[in-house]
Design a protein around this motif. Structure first.
Motif, PDB file in Angstrom:
ATOM      1  N   UNK A 108       0.834  -1.206   0.000  1.00  0.00           N
ATOM      2  CA  UNK A 108       0.000   0.000   0.000  1.00  0.00           C
ATOM      3  C   UNK A 108       0.869   1.256   0.000  1.00  0.00           C
ATOM      4  N   UNK A 109       1.909   1.263   0.816  1.00  0.00           N
ATOM      5  CA  UNK A 109       2.826   2.400   0.865  1.00  0.00           C
ATOM      6  C   UNK A 109       3.574   2.548  -0.458  1.00  0.00           C
ATOM      7  N   UNK A 110       4.020   1.417  -1.017  1.00  0.00           N
ATOM      8  CA  UNK A 110       4.721   1.450  -2.301  1.00  0.00           C
ATOM      9  C   UNK A 110       3.808   1.973  -3.406  1.00  0.00           C
ATOM     10  N   UNK A 111       2.545   1.566  -3.390  1.00  0.00           N
ATOM     11  CA  UNK A 111       1.590   2.033  -4.389  1.00  0.00           C
ATOM     12  C   UNK A 111       1.386   3.536  -4.283  1.00  0.00           C
ATOM     13  N   UNK A 112       1.320   4.059  -3.048  1.00  0.00           N
ATOM     14  CA  UNK A 112       1.150   5.498  -2.848  1.00  0.00           C
ATOM     15  C   UNK A 112       2.351   6.268  -3.386  1.00  0.00           C
ATOM     16  N   UNK A 113       3.553   5.757  -3.123  1.00  0.00           N
ATOM     17  CA  UNK A 113       4.751   6.425  -3.632  1.00  0.00           C
ATOM     18  C   UNK A 113       4.810   6.361  -5.153  1.00  0.00           C
ATOM     19  N   UNK A 114       4.314   5.257  -5.720  1.00  0.00           N
ATOM     20  CA  UNK A 114       4.247   5.156  -7.180  1.00  0.00           C
ATOM     21  C   UNK A 114       3.338   6.242  -7.743  1.00  0.00           C
ATOM     22  N   UNK A 115       2.207   6.457  -7.093  1.00  0.00           N
ATOM     23  CA  UNK A 115       1.290   7.520  -7.506  1.00  0.00           C
ATOM     24  C   UNK A 115       1.987   8.879  -7.465  1.00  0.00           C
ATOM     25  N   UNK A 116       2.693   9.155  -6.371  1.00  0.00           N
ATOM     26  CA  UNK A 116       3.367  10.444  -6.232  1.00  0.00           C
ATOM     27  C   UNK A 116       4.411  10.652  -7.323  1.00  0.00           C
ATOM     28  N   UNK A 117       5.204   9.618  -7.596  1.00  0.00           N
ATOM     29  CA  UNK A 117       6.239   9.756  -8.627  1.00  0.00           C
ATOM     30  C   UNK A 117       5.613   9.860 -10.011  1.00  0.00           C
ATOM     31  N   UNK A 118       4.536   9.124 -10.229  1.00  0.00           N
ATOM     32  CA  UNK A 118       3.857   9.195 -11.520  1.00  0.00           C
ATOM     33  C   UNK A 118       3.291  10.591 -11.769  1.00  0.00           C
ATOM     34  N   UNK A 119       2.793  11.245 -10.713  1.00  0.00           N
ATOM     35  CA  UNK A 119       2.281  12.606 -10.839  1.00  0.00           C
ATOM     36  C   UNK A 119       3.371  13.561 -11.313  1.00  0.00           C
ATOM     37  N   UNK A 120       4.623  13.255 -10.966  1.00  0.00           N
ATOM     38  CA  UNK A 120       5.751  14.093 -11.360  1.00  0.00           C
ATOM     39  C   UNK A 120       6.438  13.577 -12.616  1.00  0.00           C
ATOM     40  N   UNK A 121       5.836  12.554 -13.242  1.00  0.00           N
ATOM     41  CA  UNK A 121       6.356  11.954 -14.474  1.00  0.00           C
ATOM     42  C   UNK A 121       7.732  11.345 -14.277  1.00  0.00           C
ATOM     43  N   UNK A 122       7.999  10.878 -13.070  1.00  0.00           N
ATOM     44  CA  UNK A 122       9.248  10.175 -12.799  1.00  0.00           C
ATOM     45  C   UNK A 122       9.074   8.688 -13.088  1.00  0.00           C
ATOM     46  N   UNK A 123       9.999   8.062 -13.807  1.00  0.00           N
ATOM     47  CA  UNK A 123       9.893   6.639 -14.106  1.00  0.00           C
ATOM     48  C   UNK A 123       9.990   5.804 -12.825  1.00  0.00           C
ATOM     49  N   UNK A 124       9.175   4.762 -12.744  1.00  0.00           N
ATOM     50  CA  UNK A 124       9.174   3.865 -11.585  1.00  0.00           C
ATOM     51  C   UNK A 124       9.235   2.427 -12.083  1.00  0.00           C
ATOM     52  N   UNK A 125      10.102   1.628 -11.456  1.00  0.00           N
ATOM     53  CA  UNK A 125      10.199   0.212 -11.767  1.00  0.00           C
ATOM     54  C   UNK A 125       9.923  -0.615 -10.530  1.00  0.00           C
ATOM     55  N   UNK A 126       9.713  -1.920 -10.715  1.00  0.00           N
ATOM     56  CA  UNK A 126       9.386  -2.822  -9.615  1.00  0.00           C
ATOM     57  C   UNK A 126      10.325  -4.012  -9.615  1.00  0.00           C
ATOM     58  N   UNK A 127      10.931  -4.259  -8.464  1.00  0.00           N
ATOM     59  CA  UNK A 127      11.857  -5.376  -8.278  1.00  0.00           C
ATOM     60  C   UNK A 127      11.464  -6.102  -7.003  1.00  0.00           C
ATOM     61  N   UNK A 128      11.545  -7.426  -7.003  1.00  0.00           N
ATOM     62  CA  UNK A 128      11.264  -8.204  -5.800  1.00  0.00           C
ATOM     63  C   UNK A 128      12.472  -9.067  -5.464  1.00  0.00           C
TER      64      UNK A 128
END
Length: 301
Positions: A108-128
């Motif tokens: 949930x926290x990661x999803x929120x940060x993804x939203x914030x970065x997406x709003x600023x058009x910053x690329x986001x990737x996902x690694x596990x």
């Protein structure tokens, strides 16, 4: 608003994208009446002044507002590439009394940060990672990528054993450009002892020496932090399955002292590397969790 952003409230919402949207909306509303009104400017248009930067590049207007040194980011470095790094160890699935698990809290926290970065058009990737690192989604900012990241996050399950130091070393070798690494983990040792704090700190140093900015979200269950047990209790290791019986009442003080020492070792180790360390537990409202993150970024700025 904080009550609405509590883990208990958000647990009633099954869709991760709706949870994240609520967190971000509430968080941004709270920023309007907080000391962090300059957050968006600092986050997307400036970066912290680092040793070796030309002092002539310092933005003195931002310094006058924040008492922190920031330099204006050049157009080529305006987009901050971020990677969500999720711990899939079985211990992340722990919860007390059916509350939100550590892993659910992290997603949930990661999803929120993804939203914030997406709003600023910053690329986001996902690694596990569990015993090794697995790249799931490359960092992108294109339209529709937000949905891809959230869909992948929603599908993840914590089921494996973990080797955090080896995984972080693998990640450091994998990253080809300076990135923002957001690590979500309970940082608990594996049953093989391969997650010793010193080894993890050493692997975080590899990431930092590669020029990466690193944030460690150290998420523990509320029960792991408060130890609300009395009398004889049997505990089971989530990864090895081994059990141990203890007198919880007599063990509490020693346990709480060890937890504090555990967190303090990480706090000090991260501080020495200029890695942001954000200790959280699953009872903390998400707007407060994001504010804790901002406080760390301001202190290290």
């Amino acid at each position: 608003m904080t009550a609405l952003l509590s883990p208990e409230s958000l647990q009633q919402i099954k869709r991760l994208d709706l949870r994240a949207r609520m967190v971000v909306r509430g968080f941004l509303q709270g920023l309007h009446s907080s000391p962090f009104q300059g957050f968006s400017v600092q986050f997307s248009e400036h970066r912290r002044y680092n040793r070796g930067d030309d002092p002539r590049l310092i933005d003195w207007l931002v310094y006058a507002k924040t008492d922190k040194y920031f330099v204006k980011r050049f157009e080529a470095e305006t987009n901050l590439t971020g990677y969500l790094v999720m711990d899939l160890s079985k211990s992340m699935g722990f919860t007390q009394s059916g509350a939100m698990t550590k892993f659910e809290y992290c997603t949930c926290l990661a999803a929120a940060l993804t939203y914030l970065m997406n709003m600023q058009q910053d690329p986001v990737g996902l690694i596990t990672f569990d015993e090794k690192m697995k790249a799931l989604l490359p960092a992108r900012s294109r339209r529709g990528h937000l949905g891809d990241v959230l869909a992948q996050l929603a599908r993840l399950q914590p089921t494996g054993r973990t080797n955090l130091p080896a995984s972080l070393i693998q990640l450091a070798a994998m990253l080809k450009q300076h990135s923002l690494v957001m690590l979500f983990s309970d940082l608990l040792p594996s049953d093989t002892g391969e997650n010793d704090v010193d080894e993890v700190i050493s692997s975080l140093a590899r990431l930092r020496h590669g020029g990466n900015d690193v944030i460690v979200f150290h998420v523990m269950d509320e029960a792991e932090v408060t130890f609300p047990y009395d009398g004889p209790v049997q505990f089971e290791d989530a990864e090895s399955g081994e059990t141990i019986s203890v007198d919880a009442t007599g063990f509490r003080d020693d346990y709480l002292k060890q937890v504090e020492e555990f967190r303090e070792r990480y706090r000090q180790g991260c501080y020495s590397l200029q890695v942001d360390y954000v200790p959280l537990d699953t009872s903390m409202p998400f707007d407060k969790a994001l504010t804790e993150y901002l406080l760390q970024r301001q202190r290290s700025g």
